[in-house]
Design an enzyme around this catalytic site. Structure first.
Site, mmCIF file in Angstrom:
data_model
loop_
_atom_site.group_PDB
_atom_site.id
_atom_site.type_symbol
_atom_site.label_atom_id
_atom_site.label_comp_id
_atom_site.label_asym_id
_atom_site.label_seq_id
_atom_site.Cartn_x
_atom_site.Cartn_y
_atom_site.Cartn_z
ATOM 1 N N ASN A 7 0.867 -1.174 0.000
ATOM 2 C CA ASN A 7 0.000 0.000 0.000
ATOM 3 C C ASN A 7 0.903 1.223 0.000
ATOM 4 O OD1 ASN A 7 -1.423 2.334 1.022
ATOM 5 N ND2 ASN A 7 -3.125 0.991 1.516
ATOM 6 N N ASN A 9 0.071 4.450 -0.208
ATOM 7 C CA ASN A 9 -0.463 5.700 0.342
ATOM 8 C C ASN A 9 -0.053 6.879 -0.539
ATOM 9 O OD1 ASN A 9 -1.811 7.464 1.994
ATOM 10 N ND2 ASN A 9 -0.284 7.468 3.622
ATOM 11 N N GLU A 35 -3.784 1.879 -3.125
ATOM 12 C CA GLU A 35 -3.866 3.296 -2.760
ATOM 13 C C GLU A 35 -2.867 4.124 -3.567
ATOM 14 O OE1 GLU A 35 -4.997 5.865 1.225
ATOM 15 O OE2 GLU A 35 -3.926 3.970 1.485
ATOM 16 N N ASP A 148 -4.235 -4.593 0.818
ATOM 17 C CA ASP A 148 -4.622 -4.040 2.106
ATOM 18 C C ASP A 148 -6.073 -4.421 2.348
ATOM 19 O OD1 ASP A 148 -5.258 -2.542 4.285
ATOM 20 O OD2 ASP A 148 -4.716 -0.603 3.424
ATOM 21 N N ASN A 150 -7.458 -4.174 5.323
ATOM 22 C CA ASN A 150 -7.945 -3.274 6.374
ATOM 23 C C ASN A 150 -8.611 -3.996 7.548
ATOM 24 O OD1 ASN A 150 -7.417 -0.387 6.264
ATOM 25 N ND2 ASN A 150 -8.312 -0.458 4.222
ATOM 26 N N ASP A 245 3.142 4.621 5.060
ATOM 27 C CA ASP A 245 2.778 4.170 6.403
ATOM 28 C C ASP A 245 2.582 2.657 6.443
ATOM 29 O OD1 ASP A 245 0.524 4.437 4.826
ATOM 30 O OD2 ASP A 245 -0.755 5.243 6.416
ATOM 31 N N HIS A 246 2.608 2.016 5.284
ATOM 32 C CA HIS A 246 2.620 0.561 5.163
ATOM 33 C C HIS A 246 4.017 0.108 4.741
ATOM 34 C CE1 HIS A 246 -1.883 -0.207 4.953
ATOM 35 N NE2 HIS A 246 -1.815 1.100 4.811
#
Length: 256
Positions: A7, A9, A35, A148, A150, A245-246
């Site tokens: 991911n 981001n 993302e 992801d 989630n 952030d991943h």
């Protein structure tokens, strides 16, 4: 066979942080990105179409939001953009590449953390995905659905599980759904097939010093059919560099 799920981001932000330079060193057969937060027309630099790969993007209609990508060493027989569900497909959340005996998917399941409306959308996606995953698990061909999801499945999959039991991503309904996916539905969490250890996370909040202290969640998966899971031989969550952030999830599989 090496498969990477990541991911980003924001794929342009990940590019600025060195993701594509790192990717050149990985010799991956498939790279699944979630993302992307970009329109295909905005990706004018050659780096977004790495040499040696067939590259596909499925963008969200909303600019700067969601979106998935898939890079393949071999040219697919077929590429599938979405699943035919308008509200899901408008957000660019499923991209599938089919080969002779293997299908690779980049999936970005919605987050429900922003507001209840999005949590309800997440539940609808889960409900729609359940029979589709059942269908895939019954095929003779191998499937790997990277991305992801989630959802942290079990207590081992996030640091502060006690304080997150009422938060999206670790709700009882979400965890029970993954129990179904990894149980009666017949799919397999390939990472856990080769790495049963705790403190193995793929996402960290950008608040405080969560990443530095490894206060994270494992919400990125490679979900496979059983035959492919049996061929998983090693797994790594790459944390030496911070592209997002991943962290990239890397799994190596024995060839068929």
């Amino acid at each position: 066979m090496r498969i990477i799920s990541f991911n980003a981001n924001g794929i342009r932000a990940a590019h600025r942080k060195g993701f594509f330079e790192w990717l050149k060193t990985q010799k991956a057969d498939f790279v699944c990105i979630q993302e992307t937060k970009a329109q295909h027309s905005q990706l004018i630099e050659r780096d977004y179409f790495p040499v040696g790969y067939h590259c596909y993007y499925h963008d969200a209609e909303k600019k700067g939001y969601s979106g998935v990508a898939l890079y393949c060493r071999q040219q697919p027989v077929r590429v599938v953009y979405g699943l035919g569900w308008d509200e899901f497909d408008r957000e660019g959340r499923w991209l599938q590449a089919d080969f002779e005996d293997l299908s690779v998917v980049s999936l970005y399941l919605p987050s429900g953390s922003s507001k209840d409306e999005r949590q309800q959308f997440k539940y609808r996606c889960m409900e729609r995905l359940h029979p589709h995953l059942e269908e895939l698990s019954g095929h003779d061909r191998d499937y790997v659905i990277c991305g992801d999801w989630n959802i942290a499945h079990k207590e081992i999959d996030l640091k502060n599980w006690k304080s997150n039991q009422k938060n999206s991503g670790f709700l009882p309904e979400e965890r029970a759904w993954l129990d179904e996916v990894f149980g009666p539905v017949g799919m397999v969490d390939a990472f856990r097939r080769v790495d049963p250890s705790p403190d193995r996370y793929t996402w960290w909040s950008q608040r405080g010093r969560a990443r530095e202290n490894n206060v994270g969640w494992r919400i990125d998966y490679q979900v496979t059919t059983p035959g492919l899971a049996d061929r998983a031989r090693s797994a790594e969550i790459y944390t030496d560099e911070n592209f997002s952030d991943h962290a990239p999830l890397i799994i190596d599989y024995d060839d068929a």
